[in-house]
Enzyme design. Sequence first.
Site, PDB file in Angstrom:
ATOM      1  N   GLU A  98       4.648  -4.726   7.618  1.00 23.17           N
ATOM      2  CA  GLU A  98       3.885  -3.675   8.301  1.00 23.17           C
ATOM      3  C   GLU A  98       4.322  -3.401   9.729  1.00 23.17           C
ATOM      4  OE1 GLU A  98       2.570  -6.049   6.423  1.00 23.17           O
ATOM      5  OE2 GLU A  98       1.107  -5.189   5.048  1.00 23.17           O
ATOM      6  N   GLU A 113      -0.702  -9.286  -0.082  1.00 15.51           N
ATOM      7  CA  GLU A 113      -2.137  -9.454   0.194  1.00 15.51           C
ATOM      8  C   GLU A 113      -2.945  -9.538  -1.095  1.00 15.51           C
ATOM      9  OE1 GLU A 113      -1.927  -5.993   2.740  1.00 15.51           O
ATOM     10  OE2 GLU A 113      -2.561  -7.185   4.459  1.00 15.51           O
ATOM     11  N   ALA A 170       0.871  -1.177   0.000  1.00 20.68           N
ATOM     12  CA  ALA A 170       0.000   0.000   0.000  1.00 20.68           C
ATOM     13  C   ALA A 170       0.909   1.228   0.000  1.00 20.68           C
ATOM     14  CB  ALA A 170      -0.882  -0.026   1.240  1.00 20.68           C
ATOM     15  N   GLY A 207       0.634  -4.883   1.024  1.00 19.20           N
ATOM     16  CA  GLY A 207      -0.553  -4.976   0.163  1.00 19.20           C
ATOM     17  C   GLY A 207      -0.316  -5.775  -1.109  1.00 19.20           C
TER      18      GLY A 207
END
Length: 261
Positions: A131, A111, A63, A108
């Site tokens: 993260e 993910e 992200a 992300g």
Amino acid sequence: MEYILYEQKGEYAILTINREKALNALNSQVLEEISTALDEINSDEVRVLIVTGAGAKAFVAGADIGEMSTLTKAEGEAFGKKGNDVFRRLETLPIPVIAAVNGFALGGGCELAMSCDIRLCSDNAVFGQPEAGLGITPGFGGTQRLARLVGAGMAKQLIYTARNIKAEEALRIGLVNAVYAQEELLPAAEKMASVIAKNAPIAVRNCKKAINDGLEASMDEAIVIEEKLFGDCFETEDQKYGMAFFLDKNKEKVKEPFKNC
Ligand code: CAA
């Protein structure tokens, strides 16, 4: 769309996250554009979707850290929901989705790959959930899907340590199905898409639904889910043709494409 390329190639399509300068990092706009691209899939024609990243370096490097850096608690939650909603749509897309992971798949990006049905990767791929080192938890489903894919113990180790792993380790722990040389990755994904696309499309879609829905249910409920989807196939022309073809003793006969009905 600025950051998504979408190309239909006969019975499969390729969705490319195309924000190469930022290693295809997912900002709000990229997430919205993935959603728009999913809306535009012609489900009568496209039987398999391949998801990949632009360039030779990254699938998706996570992200967008710049965008996340100033979020409030409520905005953080809303950003997580935005990613989760898009990834859940991808996971529950009626057709199979293959992730062709062509480099960094971090946060992300890992993910996103885990929201796909099948993960193939290049030998330069790197996976991880970094993260905790940034002061956050995984936010687009990583705590849930990684544990389901590789087991809670290994998922906890990877998430707590925020350690990245290379392609071979990802293969060993079952995070990816196969590793290819960089130039062979997309052809391999396309070949697999073509093989899947040759099978009866309604049956393939029902297989995806049975596996996905069944994994969320108890075994008693899951086998009922399978029974219903199995039964549905007997209303299709493709089942009638597929079984009649097998039973036909004329070995000269060539199998015709399934009609998707
Ligand atoms: N967000 C925003 N920009 C990113 C980014 C990200 N996740 N990853 C890379 N970029 C940008 C860099 O800022 C850089 O931009 P500039 O050229 O403008 O400086 C460009 O992409 C190239 O990156 P690097 O110069 O860092 O390339 P590198 O080869 O030295 O390193 C890398 C590559 C190891 C992948 C490194 O970029 C990196 O560690 N990226 C961040 C990975 C990460 O922590 N991802 C998780 C994000 S959190 C998350 O995803 C939360 C969630 O679950 C929803």
